[in-house]
Design an enzyme around this catalytic site. Structure first.
Site: not given
Ligand code: UD1
Length: 370
Positions: A205
């Site tokens: 991820h």
């Molecule tokens: C975040 C953390 C990372 C952790 C990871 C575990 C930061 C900087 N990063 O990264 O350290 O290892 O979580 O997953 O805080 N999304 C969904 N559903 C959700 C959550 C996210 O669809 O419930 C999608 C969204 O489109 C979003 C993308 O995933 O834009 C990324 O989510 P985000 O919270 O920005 O960061 P992660 O890549 O999950």
């Protein structure tokens, strides 16, 4: 003592679960749990509360996804309101996600003591958003609880006073030990029609691995070869799913006959699968630690790790974003030459108890007042 603790994203949930348990074992502590809502899908959030028996958060800020600045700023604004109303003695944050940093900043500016669990980890790679979150959080925290002695050294090198640092062990492993038996009872192999130690498990991820076509293709090209030798089970993170669909054709993915793409799994299902896997390929931080404790070889698709103890003492090997190395190390494991490690000090299921004991003692001495 009034402790307010914060969770936001998936890896926070397994860290907070044993801390909540240890808090509940103390009569004198009032606890408030705040969820920032950084992760919001059932598969990324709700299922972990259910699996790990974490109580429903007292407050959910409902922030959701966004750019780093937007997400961080929105969490900060909403959290400031909460702190002004709740007025806790201590704000406890875990890990290194945006929620961790955002809430630490707000608390420290309101002169509320900040406690950071899993402090001092450093990849020394500032391209990682988590590294910035770690540096900021540790520099302003009043108390730093560490998982390994290398983390203490990092903090001391950065000039943080020794009397703020407590080496207590790994709360993530508390959760693993609390749940392993339940996970083993799930009969996970039959659910996915797999055989014991006859499949590899993958998670990816990190933006640096999945956000560009070039990087993601390098990894998928390795999987093309490996899945000819052993089935690969791949629970796909939402970020990775979006990018797989964008960068790779369905046809290309379908050609990988032994590649099993599934939705993100809950904690117990994932632990059960990891425990039965021949090896794991990942870019997660926590999984490097969990595989070390389970004694399962782990190939980490990164150039560095903030968890070096998983390499020096555990089962972890860095393979970088290098197709040939991912293949070579996987084949080595299939030949029975996988790494065998030992369990690092204080990764013993008692870290949360040490944390709460320390907090209670320091509070009694008046050392948590700002
Ligand atoms: C975040 C953390 C990372 C952790 C990871 C575990 C930061 C900087 N990063 O990264 O350290 O290892 O979580 O997953 O805080 N999304 C969904 N559903 C959700 C959550 C996210 O669809 O419930 C999608 C969204 O489109 C979003 C993308 O995933 O834009 C990324 O989510 P985000 O919270 O920005 O960061 P992660 O890549 O999950």
């Amino acid at each position: 003592m009034k402790i307010l603790s914060v969770v936001g994203a998936r890896p926070n949930f397994m860290k907070i679960a044993p801390i909540v348990r240890a808090i509940r074992a103390h009569k004198g502590i009032q606890h408030i749990l705040v969820h920032t809502g950084q992760h919001y899908d059932h598969a990324m959030s709700g299922s972990f509360f259910k699996d790990l028996g974490i109580p429903k958060p007292n407050i959910n800020l409902g922030i959701g996804s966004g750019s780093h600045a937007k997400q961080t700023a929105e969490i900060m604004m909403a959290f400031e309101h909460v702190l002004m109303k709740v007025k806790p003695d201590v704000v406890l944050v875990v890990g290194d996600v945006n929620s961790t940093m955002a809430c630490s900043l707000v608390a420290t500016k309101l002169r509320i003591a900040v406690v950071h669990v899993e402090a001092g980890l450093r990849s020394y790679d500032r391209n990682m958003p988590e590294e910035i979150n770690r540096l900021v959080t540790d520099s302003i925290a009043d108390l730093l609880f560490t998982t390994s002695e290398d983390a203490d050294k990092n903090l001391i090198k950065e000039g943080l006073p020794k009397d703020r640092i407590y080496f207590v062990g790994n709360v993530m492993i508390d959760t693993l030990m609390n749940n392993l038996v339940a996970a083993q009872r799930l009969n996970i192999l039959s659910k996915f029609a797999l055989k014991k130690k006859a499949f590899a498990l993958v998670t990816l991820h990190r933006p640096s691995n999945v956000d560009s076509k070039e990087s993601l293709s390098k990894i998928m090209n390795a999987f093309k070869v490996i899945q000819n030798k052993i089935p690969i089970v791949f629970p796909v993170h939402p970020r990775t799913k979006k990018n797989l669909e964008k960068f790779l054709s369905k046809n290309e993915l379908m050609k990988m006959k032994q590649m099993v793409f599934i939705e993100p799994l809950g904690y117990l299902d994932f632990l059960a699968l990891m425990n039965e896997a021949k090896f794991v390929i990942t870019d997660s931080g926590g999984i490097q630690e969990e595989t070390t404790v389970l004694g399962i070889p782990c190939l980490t698709v990164r150039e560095n790790t903030e968890r070096p103890i998983t390499i020096t003492e555990g089962t972890n090997t860095l393979v970088g974003l290098n197709t040939d190395k991912i293949i070579k190390e996987s084949l080595k494991i299939l030949k029975g030459q996988g790494k065998k490690g030992r369990r690092p000090k204080f990764w013993d299921g008692k870290a949360s108890t040490r944390i709460i004991k320390t907090l209670v003692a320091l509070h009694k001495q008046g050392r948590l007042l700002r």
